[in-house]
Design an enzyme around this catalytic site. Structure first.
Site, short mmCIF file in Angstrom:
data_model
loop_
_atom_site.label_atom_id
_atom_site.label_comp_id
_atom_site.label_asym_id
_atom_site.label_seq_id
_atom_site.Cartn_x
_atom_site.Cartn_y
_atom_site.Cartn_z
N ASP A 31 0.85 -1.19 0.00
CA ASP A 31 0.00 0.00 0.00
C ASP A 31 0.89 1.25 0.00
O ASP A 31 1.89 1.28 0.71
CB ASP A 31 -0.90 -0.01 1.23
N ILE A 32 0.53 2.26 -0.79
CA ILE A 32 1.36 3.47 -0.86
C ILE A 32 1.16 4.38 0.35
O ILE A 32 1.96 5.27 0.59
CB ILE A 32 1.15 4.26 -2.16
N ASN A 88 -13.19 -3.82 2.88
CA ASN A 88 -14.23 -2.79 2.99
C ASN A 88 -15.18 -2.95 1.81
O ASN A 88 -14.76 -3.25 0.70
CB ASN A 88 -13.60 -1.40 2.97
N GLU A 96 -12.37 3.01 -0.76
CA GLU A 96 -12.03 4.22 -1.51
C GLU A 96 -11.88 3.97 -3.01
O GLU A 96 -12.08 4.87 -3.80
CB GLU A 96 -10.75 4.83 -0.95
N HIS A 101 -10.66 -5.52 -2.91
CA HIS A 101 -9.29 -5.72 -2.45
C HIS A 101 -9.27 -6.06 -0.97
O HIS A 101 -10.16 -5.67 -0.21
CB HIS A 101 -8.41 -4.49 -2.71
N HIS A 103 -6.96 -5.81 2.49
CA HIS A 103 -5.86 -5.17 3.19
C HIS A 103 -5.28 -6.21 4.14
O HIS A 103 -6.01 -6.75 4.98
CB HIS A 103 -6.33 -3.97 4.03
#
Length: 113
Positions: A31-32, A88, A96, A101, A103
């Site tokens: 993750d960025i 999510n 978002e 996806h 996490h």
């Protein structure tokens, strides 16, 4: 369905990402904006907008995403101390990017939710 999200660009190698794992079904990358020392996203290589879009024809992708997540946790040496997996679903839950996806977070004691 056409998808031009950042995730699609990562899968297509049209933008940079630190890819941790890749196979014919999923891609995993750092993750960025990490929320933990280890924060990796696992995405399907075929576009699925959210959990609500899992169908009979693509339901096995979730099992594979979880399987890959566990293996990455072991590779990252966070499986013994513990890690969190989050999916999510839609805006109110914090999704978002309109692309399913996972996490994978770990590497420190995480706050209770």
């Amino acid at each position: 369905m056409l998808n031009n999200s950042i995730f699609k660009k990562i899968i297509d190698k049209k933008t940079k990402a630190n890819i941790i794992y890749e196979d014919k079904l999923v891609t995993a990358f750092e993750d960025i904006k990490p929320k933990a020392p280890v924060h990796i996203l696992i995405i399907p290589n075929t576009f699925i907008a959210s959990l609500n879009d899992i169908k009979e024809s693509n339901k096995d992708i979730i099992a594979h995403m979880l399987y890959v997540s566990v293996n990455i946790a072991k590779q990252q040496k966070i499986s013994q101390e513990g890690y969190r997996i989050i999916i999510n679903c839609n805006k109110n839950a914090g999704q978002e990017i309109n692309y399913l996806h996972i996490h994978l977070l770990g590497g420190k004691k995480l706050n209770k939710i």
